[in-house]
Scaffold this active site. Structure first.
Site, mmCIF file in Angstrom:
data_model
loop_
_atom_site.group_PDB
_atom_site.id
_atom_site.type_symbol
_atom_site.label_atom_id
_atom_site.label_comp_id
_atom_site.label_asym_id
_atom_site.label_seq_id
_atom_site.Cartn_x
_atom_site.Cartn_y
_atom_site.Cartn_z
ATOM 1 C CG HIS A 261 -95.728 0.398 45.522
ATOM 2 N ND1 HIS A 261 -95.327 -0.195 44.243
ATOM 3 C CD2 HIS A 261 -97.037 0.461 45.116
ATOM 4 C CE1 HIS A 261 -96.380 -0.577 43.587
ATOM 5 N NE2 HIS A 261 -97.353 0.203 44.077
ATOM 6 C CG HIS A 301 -91.665 -8.285 42.306
ATOM 7 N ND1 HIS A 301 -92.978 -8.799 42.112
ATOM 8 C CD2 HIS A 301 -91.701 -7.027 41.934
ATOM 9 C CE1 HIS A 301 -93.436 -7.728 41.732
ATOM 10 N NE2 HIS A 301 -92.939 -6.663 41.499
ATOM 11 C CG ASP A 357 -88.024 0.097 41.915
ATOM 12 O OD1 ASP A 357 -88.346 0.968 41.014
ATOM 13 O OD2 ASP A 357 -88.869 -0.188 42.726
HETATM 14 N N1 CMC Z 1 -83.194 -7.923 50.948
HETATM 15 C C1 CMC Z 1 -82.912 -8.848 51.974
HETATM 16 N N2 CMC Z 1 -83.928 -9.978 52.298
HETATM 17 C C2 CMC Z 1 -85.190 -9.811 51.804
HETATM 18 C C3 CMC Z 1 -85.421 -8.746 50.469
HETATM 19 C C4 CMC Z 1 -84.407 -7.809 50.308
HETATM 20 N N3 CMC Z 1 -84.697 -7.004 49.561
HETATM 21 N N4 CMC Z 1 -86.547 -9.317 50.234
HETATM 22 C C5 CMC Z 1 -87.147 -10.325 50.807
HETATM 23 N N5 CMC Z 1 -86.347 -10.530 51.700
HETATM 24 C C6 CMC Z 1 -86.209 -11.797 52.317
HETATM 25 C C7 CMC Z 1 -87.305 -11.630 53.690
HETATM 26 O O1 CMC Z 1 -86.535 -11.033 54.936
HETATM 27 C C8 CMC Z 1 -87.773 -12.902 53.769
HETATM 28 O O2 CMC Z 1 -86.762 -13.587 54.503
HETATM 29 P P1 CMC Z 1 -87.121 -14.822 55.805
HETATM 30 O O3 CMC Z 1 -87.909 -15.925 54.992
HETATM 31 O O4 CMC Z 1 -85.711 -15.401 56.251
HETATM 32 O O5 CMC Z 1 -87.966 -14.158 56.733
HETATM 33 C C9 CMC Z 1 -87.797 -13.680 52.495
HETATM 34 O O6 CMC Z 1 -86.856 -12.833 51.758
HETATM 35 C C10 CMC Z 1 -89.270 -13.297 51.882
HETATM 36 O O7 CMC Z 1 -89.525 -11.783 51.963
HETATM 37 P P2 CMC Z 1 -90.857 -11.196 51.921
HETATM 38 O O8 CMC Z 1 -90.862 -9.928 52.650
HETATM 39 O O9 CMC Z 1 -91.957 -12.350 52.787
HETATM 40 O O10 CMC Z 1 -91.453 -10.980 50.563
HETATM 41 P P3 CMC Z 1 -92.489 -10.230 49.952
HETATM 42 O O11 CMC Z 1 -93.055 -10.864 48.887
HETATM 43 O O12 CMC Z 1 -93.485 -9.981 51.040
HETATM 44 O O13 CMC Z 1 -91.665 -8.807 49.655
HETATM 45 C C11 CMC Z 1 -90.791 -6.996 48.540
HETATM 46 C C12 CMC Z 1 -91.693 -8.223 48.594
HETATM 47 C C13 CMC Z 1 -90.636 -6.213 47.101
HETATM 48 C C14 CMC Z 1 -91.552 -6.169 49.382
HETATM 49 C C15 CMC Z 1 -89.510 -7.433 49.245
HETATM 50 O O14 CMC Z 1 -88.693 -8.184 48.525
HETATM 51 C C16 CMC Z 1 -88.804 -6.073 49.558
HETATM 52 O O15 CMC Z 1 -88.653 -5.359 50.520
HETATM 53 N N6 CMC Z 1 -87.721 -5.674 48.667
HETATM 54 C C17 CMC Z 1 -86.878 -4.495 48.818
HETATM 55 C C18 CMC Z 1 -87.786 -3.188 48.334
HETATM 56 C C19 CMC Z 1 -87.868 -3.170 46.879
HETATM 57 O O16 CMC Z 1 -87.027 -3.195 46.066
HETATM 58 N N7 CMC Z 1 -88.999 -2.790 46.440
HETATM 59 C C20 CMC Z 1 -89.642 -2.612 44.887
HETATM 60 C C21 CMC Z 1 -90.454 -3.806 44.502
HETATM 61 S S1 CMC Z 1 -90.458 -3.700 42.825
HETATM 62 C C22 CMC Z 1 -91.189 -2.436 42.400
HETATM 63 C C23 CMC Z 1 -92.793 -2.553 42.324
HETATM 64 O O17 CMC Z 1 -93.734 -3.354 41.923
HETATM 65 O O18 CMC Z 1 -93.357 -1.912 43.385
#
Ligand code: CMC
Length: 422
Positions: A261, A301, A357
């Site tokens: 987050h 995101h 971020d």
């Molecule tokens: N790098 C590589 N792969 C990723 C990433 C990433 N940053 N984000 C998602 N994926 C992949 C993930 O492995 C999955 O792949 P598969 O379908 O093969 O298993 C797919 O994309 C979907 O990911 P998810 O984890 O199901 O997506 P989510 O909606 O649950 O997660 C997130 C959203 C923001 C937690 C995630 O994208 C992440 O961990 N990003 C990196 C951390 C980050 O930058 N966070 C800041 C968010 S913006 C600030 C805020 O509003 O808080």
């Protein structure tokens, strides 16, 4: 096409038809079918837990609006304090209202001396500023006996004012403590961001560069609210038990602390530092794609699946700041990383784009903030978002104490076994 949904319980043949409004239908319909039937929705992926009139977000179109106003216009024309008024009151203030609001906030920036002398001074010398801030926010509530009067509008307004005004003071205090510098008291003749920069950096003479002051204000605007994210949901969940706003906001700040987050900007800079040079970018991208658990921090995101409008504005602010401070050496690695990821099928297929971020950490670093302060910088402006949602929650007759249900997957009943027989 009718705006309704019909659900049939095949076990009983019972059918209900309910209206769909704004893409949502009430879960109470399921209760009508069978009070013992629940929807399994880990992480609330498909669940709207409240109605809200504060922030509109369309992830596919990359739209973010506060009270209907596009974030791009607010970032260009408004100030953080004006945006705070807008988020809390629903309308932009007129000249008199804005002058009063600015004045009110400015006159609540000081904190009780015991907060610093007794509370903050008690932390270990290397305490993380965000850990200190979370605790300080909770502790602040103990100084105000009226904090618990959450059903009294006058009291609520006062706590809101206090929290918004004191956040920069607490944040700067946590930083100065962590580096062993004397605390700088608020200077009420300065702007909201100017006062914060002054409390952070003043040692002897310190002149605030107006371009950096404006950049700080824009960053505050961009972070002010983002509808039902993890931190705001924490605020609503804790607030729904009618805890005081300081305790609720401390819970929201704890949620923000996590690297998925608000901790992501810190993780981005650590990641860029670890990558070290442009040549190492392709290997890093391959590592992320290999599925070993590492992620490209600052990418992806839950809601934005096209682009994050805040990231577009922040990238521009980064260049404005670098004009004053000189370029952050990590910028080239970030640009290469962005370019490589955006042309790679892995990221394209998963709709992973830079989020807010990705560049904010580079700006903070160029402004002189240590990495450990990044999430603190997010928490200062997000406080108004938390409070706007808290206020909305308390006025919403449909809300009750938050209490989701579970899908029990544990053992059936069994008899206790004495320890000697196990
Ligand atoms: N790098 C590589 N792969 C990723 C990433 C990433 N940053 N984000 C998602 N994926 C992949 C993930 O492995 C999955 O792949 P598969 O379908 O093969 O298993 C797919 O994309 C979907 O990911 P998810 O984890 O199901 O997506 P989510 O909606 O649950 O997660 C997130 C959203 C923001 C937690 C995630 O994208 C992440 O961990 N990003 C990196 C951390 C980050 O930058 N966070 C800041 C968010 S913006 C600030 C805020 O509003 O808080």
């Amino acid at each position: 096409m009718p705006d309704t949904i019909t659900i049939t319980d095949d076990r009983t043949g019972k059918t209900i038809t309910v209206p769909i409004q704004g893409g949502v239908f009430p879960a109470a319909a399921v209760r009508e079918l069978d009070p013992g039937l629940f929807i399994y929705d880990p992480a609330y992926m498909q669940t709207a837990a409240c109605k809200s009139a504060i922030t509109y977000l369309d992830g596919d179109a990359g739209i973010l609006r506060y009270r209907g106003y596009p974030i791009e216009q607010l970032a260009e024309k408004s100030t953080y304090l004006e945006v705070a008024y807008l988020l809390l009151n629903g309308e932009l203030p007129d000249t008199t209202q804005l002058a009063k609001w600015n004045d009110d906030v400015i006159h609540h920036t000081f904190i009780h001396e015991n907060m610093r002398k007794r509370f903050v001074d008690g932390f270990h010398y290397d305490a993380h500023p965000m850990g200190m801030l979370v605790s300080a926010m909770g502790a602040l509530g103990t100084f105000y006996n009226d904090a618990k009067d959450i059903h009294d509008k006058g009291s609520r307004d006062k706590q809101i004012l206090r929290l918004i005004a004191k956040m920069p003071t607490l944040a700067a205090m946590c930083y100065r403590f962590s580096v062993g510098l004397p605390f700088v008291y608020p200077n009420n003749s300065l702007s909201f961001p100017g006062n914060f920069l002054n409390m952070m950096w003043r040692i002897g003479d310190y002149e605030i560069d107006p371009r950096l002051e404006r950049a700080m204000d824009v960053l505050f605007i961009l972070h002010a609210d983002h509808e039902q994210n993890c931190g705001t949901t924490a605020m609503r969940v804790v607030g729904s038990s009618h805890a005081d706003p300081y305790s609720s906001a401390a819970a929201a700040a704890s949620a923000l602390y996590g690297p998925l987050h608000g901790g992501a900007n810190e993780a981005v800079v650590r990641m860029l530092t670890e990558i070290g040079s442009i040549e190492n970018v392709p290997a890093f991208i391959e590592e992320v794609k290999s599925g070993n658990g590492s992620r490209l921090m600052g990418f992806g995101h839950r809601v934005y699946k096209n682009f994050d409008p805040r990231a577009t504005i922040i990238k521009k602010v980064a260049y404005d700041v670098f004009e004053v401070t000189g370029k952050n050496p990590l910028l080239d690695i970030a640009l290469k990383l962005e370019e490589t990821a955006l042309s790679d099928p892995y990221f394209i297929e998963r709709k992973l784009y830079p989020n807010v971020d990705f560049y904010s950490g580079l700006i903070y670093q160029a402004l002189g903030f240590p990495v450990a302060m990044f999430t603190v910088l997010f928490a200062i402006p997000r406080t108004v978002g938390w409070l706007a949602h808290w206020q909305e929650l308390l006025g919403d007759k449909e809300q009750k104490i938050s209490r989701p249900r579970q899908w029990y997957t544990g053992e059936g009943t069994r008899d206790y076994v004495p320890i000697t027989n196990r």
